[in-house]
Design a protein around this motif. Structure first.
Motif, PDB file in Angstrom:
ATOM      1  N   GLN A 227      17.930  -2.717  15.017  1.00  0.00           N
ATOM      2  CA  GLN A 227      17.802  -2.214  16.391  1.00  0.00           C
ATOM      3  C   GLN A 227      17.305  -3.321  17.339  1.00  0.00           C
ATOM      4  O   GLN A 227      17.829  -3.488  18.461  1.00  0.00           O
ATOM      5  CB  GLN A 227      16.853  -1.013  16.413  1.00  0.00           C
ATOM      6  CG  GLN A 227      17.425   0.229  15.754  1.00  0.00           C
ATOM      7  CD  GLN A 227      16.421   1.375  15.730  1.00  0.00           C
ATOM      8  OE1 GLN A 227      15.237   1.180  16.071  1.00  0.00           O
ATOM      9  NE2 GLN A 227      16.898   2.554  15.324  1.00  0.00           N
ATOM     10  N   ASP A 228      16.298  -4.082  16.880  1.00  0.00           N
ATOM     11  CA  ASP A 228      15.746  -5.151  17.732  1.00  0.00           C
ATOM     12  C   ASP A 228      16.781  -6.250  17.975  1.00  0.00           C
ATOM     13  O   ASP A 228      16.931  -6.765  19.102  1.00  0.00           O
ATOM     14  CB  ASP A 228      14.491  -5.755  17.098  1.00  0.00           C
ATOM     15  CG  ASP A 228      13.328  -4.766  17.095  1.00  0.00           C
ATOM     16  OD1 ASP A 228      13.404  -3.773  17.855  1.00  0.00           O
ATOM     17  OD2 ASP A 228      12.363  -4.960  16.313  1.00  0.00           O
ATOM     18  N   SER A 230      20.055  -5.967  17.818  1.00  0.00           N
ATOM     19  CA  SER A 230      21.130  -5.428  18.656  1.00  0.00           C
ATOM     20  C   SER A 230      20.707  -5.402  20.120  1.00  0.00           C
ATOM     21  O   SER A 230      21.510  -5.685  21.030  1.00  0.00           O
ATOM     22  CB  SER A 230      21.498  -4.010  18.187  1.00  0.00           C
ATOM     23  OG  SER A 230      22.012  -4.043  16.887  1.00  0.00           O
ATOM     24  N   ALA A 231      19.441  -5.088  20.358  1.00  0.00           N
ATOM     25  CA  ALA A 231      18.944  -5.043  21.733  1.00  0.00           C
ATOM     26  C   ALA A 231      18.977  -6.439  22.361  1.00  0.00           C
ATOM     27  O   ALA A 231      19.335  -6.603  23.542  1.00  0.00           O
ATOM     28  CB  ALA A 231      17.523  -4.477  21.749  1.00  0.00           C
ATOM     29  N   MET A 232      18.600  -7.472  21.594  1.00  0.00           N
ATOM     30  CA  MET A 232      18.616  -8.834  22.109  1.00  0.00           C
ATOM     31  C   MET A 232      20.037  -9.292  22.381  1.00  0.00           C
ATOM     32  O   MET A 232      20.323  -9.977  23.376  1.00  0.00           O
ATOM     33  CB  MET A 232      17.945  -9.792  21.111  1.00  0.00           C
ATOM     34  CG  MET A 232      16.434  -9.627  21.007  1.00  0.00           C
ATOM     35  SD  MET A 232      15.553 -10.052  22.531  1.00  0.00           S
ATOM     36  CE  MET A 232      15.199  -8.421  23.174  1.00  0.00           C
ATOM     37  N   ASN A 234      22.619  -7.502  23.094  1.00  0.00           N
ATOM     38  CA  ASN A 234      23.199  -6.775  24.222  1.00  0.00           C
ATOM     39  C   ASN A 234      22.478  -7.083  25.546  1.00  0.00           C
ATOM     40  O   ASN A 234      22.933  -6.655  26.608  1.00  0.00           O
ATOM     41  CB  ASN A 234      23.151  -5.266  23.962  1.00  0.00           C
ATOM     42  CG  ASN A 234      24.047  -4.868  22.781  1.00  0.00           C
ATOM     43  OD1 ASN A 234      25.096  -5.488  22.572  1.00  0.00           O
ATOM     44  ND2 ASN A 234      23.632  -3.852  22.039  1.00  0.00           N
ATOM     45  N   SER A 235      21.363  -7.815  25.461  1.00  0.00           N
ATOM     46  CA  SER A 235      20.592  -8.125  26.674  1.00  0.00           C
ATOM     47  C   SER A 235      21.152  -9.389  27.349  1.00  0.00           C
ATOM     48  O   SER A 235      21.623 -10.313  26.679  1.00  0.00           O
ATOM     49  CB  SER A 235      19.119  -8.328  26.307  1.00  0.00           C
ATOM     50  OG  SER A 235      18.396  -8.771  27.440  1.00  0.00           O
ATOM     51  N   GLN A 240      14.240 -14.055  27.149  1.00  0.00           N
ATOM     52  CA  GLN A 240      13.665 -13.126  26.162  1.00  0.00           C
ATOM     53  C   GLN A 240      14.295 -13.331  24.797  1.00  0.00           C
ATOM     54  O   GLN A 240      13.623 -13.283  23.768  1.00  0.00           O
ATOM     55  CB  GLN A 240      13.878 -11.666  26.625  1.00  0.00           C
ATOM     56  CG  GLN A 240      13.207 -10.630  25.760  1.00  0.00           C
ATOM     57  CD  GLN A 240      11.690 -10.725  25.799  1.00  0.00           C
ATOM     58  OE1 GLN A 240      11.109 -11.209  26.816  1.00  0.00           O
ATOM     59  NE2 GLN A 240      11.026 -10.335  24.718  1.00  0.00           N
ATOM     60  N   LEU A 241      15.630 -13.541  24.749  1.00  0.00           N
ATOM     61  CA  LEU A 241      16.315 -13.729  23.466  1.00  0.00           C
ATOM     62  C   LEU A 241      15.791 -14.966  22.768  1.00  0.00           C
ATOM     63  O   LEU A 241      15.528 -14.956  21.562  1.00  0.00           O
ATOM     64  CB  LEU A 241      17.821 -13.836  23.700  1.00  0.00           C
ATOM     65  CG  LEU A 241      18.705 -13.899  22.436  1.00  0.00           C
ATOM     66  CD1 LEU A 241      20.042 -13.231  22.686  1.00  0.00           C
ATOM     67  CD2 LEU A 241      18.940 -15.340  21.963  1.00  0.00           C
ATOM     68  N   GLU A 244      12.321 -14.399  21.351  1.00  0.00           N
ATOM     69  CA  GLU A 244      12.234 -13.527  20.172  1.00  0.00           C
ATOM     70  C   GLU A 244      13.080 -14.012  18.999  1.00  0.00           C
ATOM     71  O   GLU A 244      12.994 -13.459  17.897  1.00  0.00           O
ATOM     72  CB  GLU A 244      12.702 -12.110  20.543  1.00  0.00           C
ATOM     73  CG  GLU A 244      11.878 -11.447  21.621  1.00  0.00           C
ATOM     74  CD  GLU A 244      10.485 -11.111  21.126  1.00  0.00           C
ATOM     75  OE1 GLU A 244      10.293 -11.000  19.876  1.00  0.00           O
ATOM     76  OE2 GLU A 244       9.579 -10.940  21.953  1.00  0.00           O
TER      77      GLU A 244
END
Length: 468
Positions: A227-228, A230-232, A234-235, A240-241, A244
């Motif tokens: 989930q984490d 996928s969020a990065m 798609n961001s 932020q990417l 992280e």
């Protein structure tokens, strides 16, 4: 002695008082039946038996006057027809003072002289009374003996009924106890096996449930990382990417497949010969199992060979020359077991499927093994046999034919020494064949004998031994 009057009233042919008297032309009287028989048997001219005067066959006639005189004389001799208490003839009104032996009933004088009683033997009532009374006394004595016998038999049957009821009741109780013990054993084994299965189930289930917890935890961890990431991905926030990325990469690389317990869930031990294992353990409950008998070579006839660790008996056409011993059978093709029995219950089985004619049972230790005698109890043997390959019989006092419908392959022999019972069974289904009842007082040996014939295959007997 007969009086003159009786002589005058007697037929000169039969010497009895006239019956239906007839008169010839010469003046002589005869019984009608006597003169008719005389005329039928005579050849040539008919002559009077007294005076030799000739007469025609139909020239005599009934002498009614003489018949009335005879009736009067007999009535006077009997005391008249009006005696008090006399039975009256319904037809003639006369006292029934005569007894007809042929019809076995009281008759009056007129009845006695009538055609209905022609040729019958009639006697005075008092004489008949005495004779009948004496006869009944004899019958009473005979019937008393019969009554005593019936009473004895009745008592014996009553005792047999009581004995039967007592015996069957004891047997019911004994059977119930034996099966209760067996049921308890089987229930105990069932509970033990089920308990073992339950413990196995709990142990394996605990391991599998532990695996499920581990896998659930690891799966949740992987899902969170997915989930984490996928969020990065798609961001659009590059800062932020990049910030992280290192952490997400480290988390992904830290994922590993856990070492899981791998219990055996097939439970193969419960699919094997489960009942056979229980059956083998039943020897302590059943107690009677085939005894581990062996043929005793010291007693075997020289034409018999023993093999298979002392369990197989084979007939040999060529006689061996073993050392002569007092124990050896020389005239019977026989052998006994090496173990003698003096008490208790014993059971053994013999395979007879390859035998020809045979004898099985027990022999007393004292039997003469050097002579050929019938194998029956009076000679110290209790045996059943097969003769001519098809007929089965038991040797009691007489030879007793056993049902011809059976075809034995294995014979079971059960000895209850104290009860004096030797029983034989078809070991395939344990159906009863025959039982000897006797009193055993000396050592008994299981006995085996083969009758040879011209068959090409040597007959054999083999002891069955169950290893438990």
């Amino acid at each position: 002695m007969a009086t003159n009057l009786e002589i005058d009233l007697s037929c000169p042919v039969c010497l009895e008082v006239y019956r239906d008297p007839v008169l010839l032309r010469c003046g002589h009287n005869f019984c009608k039946e006597c003169i008719e028989r005389y005329t039928e048997e005579s050849e040539g001219a008919l002559i009077c038996p007294l005076c030799r005067a000739e007469f025609d066959g139909d020239s005599f006639y009934c002498n009614r006057q003489l018949a009335n005189v005879i009736a009067g004389v007999l009535e006077l001799r009997l005391g008249g027809g009006g005696q008090e208490g006399s039975l009256q003839c319904e037809e003639h009104g006369k006292a029934r003072e005569l007894f007809c032996r042929d019809d076995q009933r009281l008759v009056c004088l007129v009845c006695a002289l009538s055609q209905d009683h022609k040729g019958h033997h009639c006697v005075l009532k008092d004489d008949a009374y005495k004779e009948c009374k004496d006869t009944l006394k004899c019958e009473i004595a005979s019937l008393e003996e019969v009554f005593k016998k019936y009473t004895t038999m009745h008592t014996s049957q009553g005792q047999d009924i009581t004995q039967l009821l007592d015996m069957t009741e004891r047997l019911r109780e004994d059977i119930a106890v034996k099966f209760e013990t067996l049921h308890e054993f089987l229930n105990m084994k069932e509970r033990a096996i089920v308990q073992n299965l339950t413990e196995k189930e709990e142990c394996i289930l605990k391991q599998l449930e532990g695996n499920v917890l581990i896998l659930s935890r690891e799966r949740d961890n992987v899902e969170a990382i997915l989930q984490d990431m996928s969020a990065m991905v798609n961001s659009e926030d590059s800062n932020q990417l990049l910030k992280e990325f290192a952490s997400l990469k480290q988390r992904s690389e830290s994922i590993y497949y856990p070492v899981l317990n791998r219990p055996d869930i097939k439970l193969d031990e419960f699919y094997g010969p489960l009942l056979y294992g229980v059956w083998k353990q039943m020897k302590n409950v059943i107690k009677i199992v085939p005894s581990p008998l062996r043929f005793d070579p010291k007693t075997a006839n020289p034409r018999l060979r023993i093999s298979n660790l002392g369990r197989k008996l084979i007939y040999c056409k060529i006689q061996s020359e073993p050392p002569e011993t007092p124990e050896r059978f020389t005239n019977h093709l026989s052998v006994i077991a090496s173990t003698g029995l003096t008490s208790g219950t014993h059971y053994w089985e013999v395979n007879v499927s390859e035998g020809s004619d045979w004898f099985l049972g027990v022999a007393a230790a004292s039997v003469n093994r050097k002579v050929c005698v019938a194998t029956k109890p009076e000679n110290g043997y209790w045996t059943i046999a097969r003769g001519c390959g098809v007929n089965y019989f038991a040797y009691g006092k007489e030879r007793i034919i056993i049902s011809p419908d059976i075809n034995l392959e294995t014979v079971g022999v059960h000895l209850d020494y104290e009860r004096g019972k030797l029983s034989f069974y078809d070991a395939e289904d344990m159906s009863h064949i025959y039982t000897f009842s006797d009193t055993f007082t000396e050592e008994l040996y299981p006995y085996f004998s083969i009758n040879c014939n011209e068959q090409s295959v040597a007959p054999t007997l083999e002891l069955f031994h169950l290893e438990l």
